[in-house]
Design an enzyme around this catalytic site. Structure first.
Site, short mmCIF file in Angstrom:
data_model
loop_
_atom_site.label_atom_id
_atom_site.label_comp_id
_atom_site.label_asym_id
_atom_site.label_seq_id
_atom_site.Cartn_x
_atom_site.Cartn_y
_atom_site.Cartn_z
N ASP A 1 0.83 -1.21 0.00
CA ASP A 1 0.00 0.00 0.00
C ASP A 1 0.86 1.26 0.00
O ASP A 1 1.96 1.27 0.56
CB ASP A 1 -0.91 -0.02 1.25
CG ASP A 1 -2.05 0.98 1.14
OD1 ASP A 1 -2.35 1.41 0.01
OD2 ASP A 1 -2.64 1.31 2.18
N HIS B 1 3.17 3.47 -8.88
CA HIS B 1 3.03 2.02 -9.04
C HIS B 1 4.28 1.42 -9.70
O HIS B 1 4.69 0.30 -9.37
CB HIS B 1 1.78 1.68 -9.86
CG HIS B 1 0.50 1.95 -9.13
ND1 HIS B 1 0.19 1.36 -7.93
CD2 HIS B 1 -0.55 2.77 -9.43
CE1 HIS B 1 -1.00 1.78 -7.53
NE2 HIS B 1 -1.46 2.64 -8.42
N LEU C 1 12.08 -20.00 -4.27
CA LEU C 1 11.06 -19.14 -3.66
C LEU C 1 9.81 -19.10 -4.53
O LEU C 1 9.88 -18.90 -5.74
CB LEU C 1 11.61 -17.71 -3.50
CG LEU C 1 10.60 -16.64 -3.04
CD1 LEU C 1 10.20 -16.86 -1.60
CD2 LEU C 1 11.18 -15.24 -3.24
#
Length: 233
Positions: free
Chosen positions: A14, A31, A125
């Site tokens: 956020d 972004h 991962l």
């Protein structure tokens, strides 16, 4: 780190738009900065020994944002994976997607599905992108699946339990997150992994996501370790 590291860390990324506006940039530029930060967090997760990293990339509520911003967010996975997928392959990273992909533009959907397919045989991962994801929608689509199984007599009502429902969620192949992090100063779940996070430690920071880095991730992991000191190895 000397103590048990959470196997699954989930992050609500956020503050990207607000980070951009603070700097006289557009929300879309914020972004983009957030996408660059994702790369740092993936690196840090590998270094820490995290096994699964879920990143809340686009929520099912984000469609209400300005069209220009939504269009950019739909384009971002195409650009991101075009640049990063070869590196993900070299680093043995597995890409997973949680969310309703069918509602996405074809280019976005293709880029996401291709990333999953190209990394399916990797063993390192797991980076799970929650894209067009909502916790309530996740539970609802699981319920729809179970109702159909019952209607088709493929399941008996007595067989229904938490494990059965969990196996119908978008995250069915992943362990539940042990640590959920939210950047950007807000202290709410915002429809993120509602079922899966029932026992997770919650960590909130005022830092906007583009400024979140490896040391701050390590700080959040230390918070988890302090809360779970009995897990010291």
């Amino acid at each position: 780190m000397g103590k048990s590291v959470p196997k699954h860390v989930a992050i609500m990324m956020d503050g990207n738009g607000r980070w951009g506006k603070q700097r006289g940039l557009t929300r879309s530029e914020g972004h983009y900065a957030g996408a660059k930060t994702m790369e740092k967090i993936i690196d840090a997760s590998i270094d820490l020994g995290v096994e699964v990293l879920t990143l809340y990339a686009f929520s099912s509520e984000n469609w209400s944002r300005p069209m220009e911003e939504v269009n950019y967010l739909m384009h971002l996975p195409v650009k991101f994976f075009k640049q990063k997928l070869p590196e993900f392959q070299r680093r043995n990273i597995v890409v997973r997607i949680s969310g309703n992909l069918e509602a996405l533009p074809s280019r976005t959907k293709t880029a996401l599905k291709n990333a999953v397919n190209e990394t399916a045989d990797n063993t390192g991962l797991i980076v799970n992108f929650a894209f067009n994801y909502g916790g309530r929608d996740d539970i609802l689509q699981a319920v729809r699946h179970i109702v159909k199984e019952l209607q088709d007599e493929k399941m008996d009502l007595t067989q229904l339990n938490e494990q059965v429902l969990q196996q119908c969620l978008y995250t069915k192949e992943l362990p539940d997150p042990e640590l959920v992090i939210r950047t950007g100063g807000e202290k709410r779940m915002s429809n993120f992994l509602l079922w899966q996070s029932s026992s997770a430690e919650l960590y909130f920071t005022d830092v906007f996501f583009p400024d979140f880095d490896g040391p701050l991730l390590e700080k959040a992991v230390r918070f988890y370790q302090e809360k779970n000191s009995e897990l010291i190895v």
